[in-house]
Scaffold this active site. Structure first.
Site, mmCIF file in Angstrom:
data_model
loop_
_atom_site.group_PDB
_atom_site.id
_atom_site.type_symbol
_atom_site.label_atom_id
_atom_site.label_comp_id
_atom_site.label_asym_id
_atom_site.label_seq_id
_atom_site.Cartn_x
_atom_site.Cartn_y
_atom_site.Cartn_z
ATOM 1 N N LYS A 82 4.924 3.364 -10.499
ATOM 2 C CA LYS A 82 5.586 3.234 -9.194
ATOM 3 C C LYS A 82 4.567 2.805 -8.159
ATOM 4 O O LYS A 82 3.466 3.364 -8.084
ATOM 5 C CB LYS A 82 6.171 4.611 -8.793
ATOM 6 N N LYS A 106 -1.318 10.111 -5.850
ATOM 7 C CA LYS A 106 -0.384 10.483 -4.767
ATOM 8 C C LYS A 106 0.879 11.125 -5.343
ATOM 9 O O LYS A 106 1.306 12.188 -4.904
ATOM 10 C CB LYS A 106 -0.017 9.210 -3.984
ATOM 11 N N LYS A 118 0.803 -0.924 -8.809
ATOM 12 C CA LYS A 118 0.713 -1.692 -7.551
ATOM 13 C C LYS A 118 0.805 -3.170 -7.888
ATOM 14 O O LYS A 118 0.367 -3.591 -8.956
ATOM 15 C CB LYS A 118 -0.627 -1.415 -6.864
ATOM 16 N N THR A 203 7.249 6.623 5.733
ATOM 17 C CA THR A 203 5.788 6.771 5.668
ATOM 18 C C THR A 203 5.255 7.283 7.007
ATOM 19 O O THR A 203 4.497 8.260 7.054
ATOM 20 C CB THR A 203 5.109 5.443 5.272
ATOM 21 N N ASN A 254 5.093 -0.913 10.427
ATOM 22 C CA ASN A 254 6.049 0.050 9.902
ATOM 23 C C ASN A 254 5.572 1.494 9.948
ATOM 24 O O ASN A 254 6.355 2.411 10.138
ATOM 25 C CB ASN A 254 6.282 -0.310 8.438
ATOM 26 N N SER A 394 11.154 6.922 -1.604
ATOM 27 C CA SER A 394 11.455 5.992 -2.706
ATOM 28 C C SER A 394 12.037 6.759 -3.884
ATOM 29 O O SER A 394 12.959 6.296 -4.559
ATOM 30 C CB SER A 394 10.190 5.274 -3.180
#
Ligand code: GLU
Length: 461
Positions: A82, A106, A118, A203, A254, A394
């Site tokens: 992810k 994380k 990623k 976030t 963002n 997510s």
């Protein structure tokens, strides 16, 4: 150049700290234990797969270009890979590897059942027409569709991408792999297209929540216990009693813009945003900046901050205009780094005056700057702790996509905050009880979980 050795060093240091802890993996002894620990270092500091392609894309001017693109799958012991896909002209393989390993840590830290991955596409999205970006996004999925999927590897937005790209990519995935649970193949999509309410803000909300929880909720609840600890954080946090904490926020995208608004509206903490910046400019006002007005301007202005006296006057915002990088060395209490990676490094680290740094971006400090500032007693709230709100929501989006039951915005934020608080309540007491910086503390927790699961699944040989 990315700082892969940074992740490796800290994984190694975390395992060294655990090697002597008899309660950790108690089934392993002497030589077997040493061997298992060295396997762990190699597993956790090396990606499982590095996929690289050159996307062949016809441009509007008739030329056909080949654009380098990556998908790195770091580790999937906890669940499907992810992590975001970044569109940036300076991204390279090493950096994508480093970022993918941060995702593994994380998710493990916050008990999210995902691994780490990623993606990167080497373009500056501002140089391309919308039609071309659409094609690049589709091509990415065409080239990597074999390795992606709701149970394999689930991308999300990152620097230079947003819900728009995720919608395009999900659309392409659905055509290539009909019958799959396509809604859960990408997260960070638009709400109408199966995205989660609150994902865009997640976030930034999580970054501010982490900071607030540390500086307010936890501090108040544990006031007496903390006061008795000779901890640098306690001194910093208690020191401002009676006056506003001053905040500077690097990056007004963002993450940064949401942090700024959360801080501006905060009923909990006495804080004020005195400075914000983006890729063009730093704005500063010691009395605080009117963030809601500024957001009205940036929404109309391609998400960019005002750069001239005239623009500021037109919207009646009072602030001094400074150079872009001036934000880093302002005399403030707290510096939020919510722009790109490696913003504070050898050349500018000595100029940092903030006593608390919050990492909204991934890896905004080089290892050298991290060591230097930690030695100076600066409190660094690390990326894997503070900016996990994106991947947490997510995860909620992925779940909602599977059972097509959707949560309200309030439910999303409640679950987001609960999840982050659970982690903070595990990490903080230990942080205040021992001598490690918070980053190392978080890594130890993440590495501990990953190692235990690797061991239980018989992967340590
Ligand atoms: N790109 C974000 C991160 O670095 C979110 C990843 C995700 O939602 O999968 O954490």
């Amino acid at each position: 150049m990315a700082d892969i050795s940074g992740t490796k060093t800290i994984v190694e240091a975390s395992l060294n700290a655990l090697l002597d802890d008899e309660t950790f993996l108690p089934d392993l002894h002497s030589a077997t234990r040493e061997k298992a620990f060295s396997s762990l270092v190699s597993i956790l500091s090396t990606p499982n797969h590095v996929h690289k392609s050159f996307l062949r894309v016809p441009l509007e001017n008739g030329k056909v270009v080949r654009i380098p693109a990556f998908r790195v799958q770091h580790n999937n012991i906890m669940g499907p890979y992810k992590g975001g896909i970044r569109f940036h002209e300076a991204i390279n393989e090493d950096e994508v590897v480093e970022l993918s390993s941060l995702m593994t840590l994380k998710s493990a830290l916050h008990d999210i059942p995902f691994g780490g991955g990623k993606g990167g596409v080497v373009i500056n999205p501002r140089d391309y027409e919308t039609k071309e970006l659409h094609l690049i996004s589709k091509k990415y999925v065409q080239y990597f569709s074999d390795i992606l999927g709701p149970e394999k590897d689930i991308p999300a937005p990152d620097v230079g991408t947003s819900a728009r790209e995720m919608d395009w990519m999900m659309g392409e995935y659905k055509s290539i792999r009909p019958g799959m649970k396509y809604r859960s193949s990408f997260t960070g999509k638009s709400v109408v297209n199966g995205g989660s309410l609150g994902r865009r803000e997640a976030t930034g909300k999580g970054v501010y929540f982490t900071f607030r929880y540390l500086m307010h909720d936890f501090l108040n609840a544990q006031h007496q216990w903390l006061k008795e600890r000779d901890n640098i954080f306690v001194k910093t946090a208690l020191d401002h009693e009676g006056r506003s904490l001053t905040l500077a926020i690097q990056g007004f995208g963002n993450v940064g813009s949401v942090v700024a608004l959360e801080a501006y509206k905060s009923p909990h903490l006495n804080n004020k945003v005195v400075s914000v910046s983006d890729k063009n400019v730093t704005l500063y006002n010691s009395d605080g900046i009117d963030i809601p007005e500024l957001l009205k301007f940036t929404t109309r202005n391609n998400n960019e901050l005002p750069v001239s006296e005239k623009e500021l006057k037109d919207v009646d915002i009072k602030a001094d205009i400074m150079d872009r990088d001036d934000i880093l060395t302002l005399n403030v209490d707290v510096l939020f780094l919510a722009a790109l990676g490696h913003q504070v490094h050898k050349e500018n680290m000595e100029g940092i005056k903030a006593r608390v740094i919050v990492e909204g971006a991934n890896a905004p400090l080089t290892t050298e700057a991290d060591d230097f500032l930690s030695d100076q007693g600066v409190i660094i709230i690390p990326d894997i702790l503070a900016n996990a709100g994106g991947v947490i929501v997510s995860y909620l989006e992925w779940l909602q996509g599977r059972d097509t039951q959707f949560l309200s915005e309030e439910e999303v934020y409640e679950r987001l905050h609960d999840k982050m608080q659970e982690t903070l309540d595990v990490v903080l007491p230990q942080y205040f009880g021992d001598a490690f910086p918070l980053r190392k503390n978080c890594y130890i927790h993440a590495v501990m979980k990953l190692s235990t699961v690797l061991f239980r699944q018989g992967k340590l040989y």
